[in-house]
Design a protein around this motif. Sequence first.
Motif, PDB file in Angstrom:
ATOM      1  N   LEU A   1       0.828  -1.206   0.000  1.00 26.67           N
ATOM      2  CA  LEU A   1       0.000   0.000   0.000  1.00 26.67           C
ATOM      3  C   LEU A   1       0.864   1.259   0.000  1.00 26.67           C
ATOM      4  O   LEU A   1       0.847   2.043  -0.949  1.00 26.67           O
ATOM      5  CB  LEU A   1      -0.942   0.035   1.201  1.00 26.67           C
TER       6      LEU A   1
ATOM      7  N   GLU B   1       3.505   1.691  -2.980  1.00 25.72           N
ATOM      8  CA  GLU B   1       2.814   1.888  -4.256  1.00 25.72           C
ATOM      9  C   GLU B   1       2.105   3.239  -4.314  1.00 25.72           C
ATOM     10  O   GLU B   1       2.166   3.949  -5.320  1.00 25.72           O
ATOM     11  CB  GLU B   1       1.795   0.756  -4.492  1.00 25.72           C
ATOM     12  N   SER B   2       1.427   3.621  -3.236  1.00 32.93           N
ATOM     13  CA  SER B   2       0.688   4.882  -3.254  1.00 32.93           C
ATOM     14  C   SER B   2       1.632   6.072  -3.371  1.00 32.93           C
ATOM     15  O   SER B   2       1.256   7.115  -3.911  1.00 32.93           O
ATOM     16  CB  SER B   2      -0.180   5.017  -2.004  1.00 32.93           C
TER      17      SER B   2
ATOM     18  N   ALA C   1      -1.709   1.425  -7.527  1.00 31.32           N
ATOM     19  CA  ALA C   1      -2.610   0.675  -6.653  1.00 31.32           C
ATOM     20  C   ALA C   1      -1.808  -0.316  -5.810  1.00 31.32           C
ATOM     21  O   ALA C   1      -0.699  -0.731  -6.182  1.00 31.32           O
ATOM     22  CB  ALA C   1      -3.648  -0.072  -7.485  1.00 31.32           C
TER      23      ALA C   1
END
Length: 258
Positions: A95, A98-99, A104
Amino acid sequence: MNRNAFTSIAATIGALTLASAAQAAPLSNGDFSAGLNGWNTAGDAAVTQGNLFGELAIGNTPRLVLGTGSLFQDDAPLGAGHYNLSGHDTVSAGLALESSVGLAAGALDDADNGNFVLEGSSASQTFTVQAGDTLHFDWQLFTREGAGGLNLGDAAWLVLTTASGTQLTKLGDTASLSLTNAGQGWSASSLSTQSITFAQAGSVTLAWAVGDVNDYGATSLLSIGNVSVTAVPEPQSMALLLAGLSVAALAVRRRNRG
């Protein structure tokens, strides 16, 4: 060439230079001479040069280096955080990593081949470009994967977001890149240069990430340098140049007739 012709050419070149500068893409601090100014980072990110940890030579000009060295665990039997560059811990994948680059959750995983990113670091910047502008940068991956006989394939990525969408490109991983011995348990890929020309004008977000794959040990580092955007002259700027050259040619013909 007479003085008037010379003056005309000089004025035209000056106008062309000003026009090009006015529309040049405003990438900030691409040579990292101002440290991380202008860049958004997550995890272990630093601008450095020279010899890292007294072991690894990365070059004598400032470079952005993203690492996978956690503050809480590192390459055994070395102490936790030994290969951390910044004093900031890596961020968890799934999370947060990637963010930080606009993806996603899980987008960096290669699940089909059983490869999962566990932690890493990133850097990004958003700027504007014109159609035809070209982004340039060079990169190199350093790793301690394989120092203990096991290489699980730590990886590095380029993420580019434009009006057309987000494109994820794997720069390489430590299991498939051709690596050379850099000494002290380190291996290095060759220094690679990449160029990307933009098809349309608009906002661009440029990002890189590096991640530990399938384990939390064996630090890897992604080194980035010489980031720049070459702007193409606008059509009206080219028209100015052609007009100036035409005036200069006319002046030369008149002088020859005289």
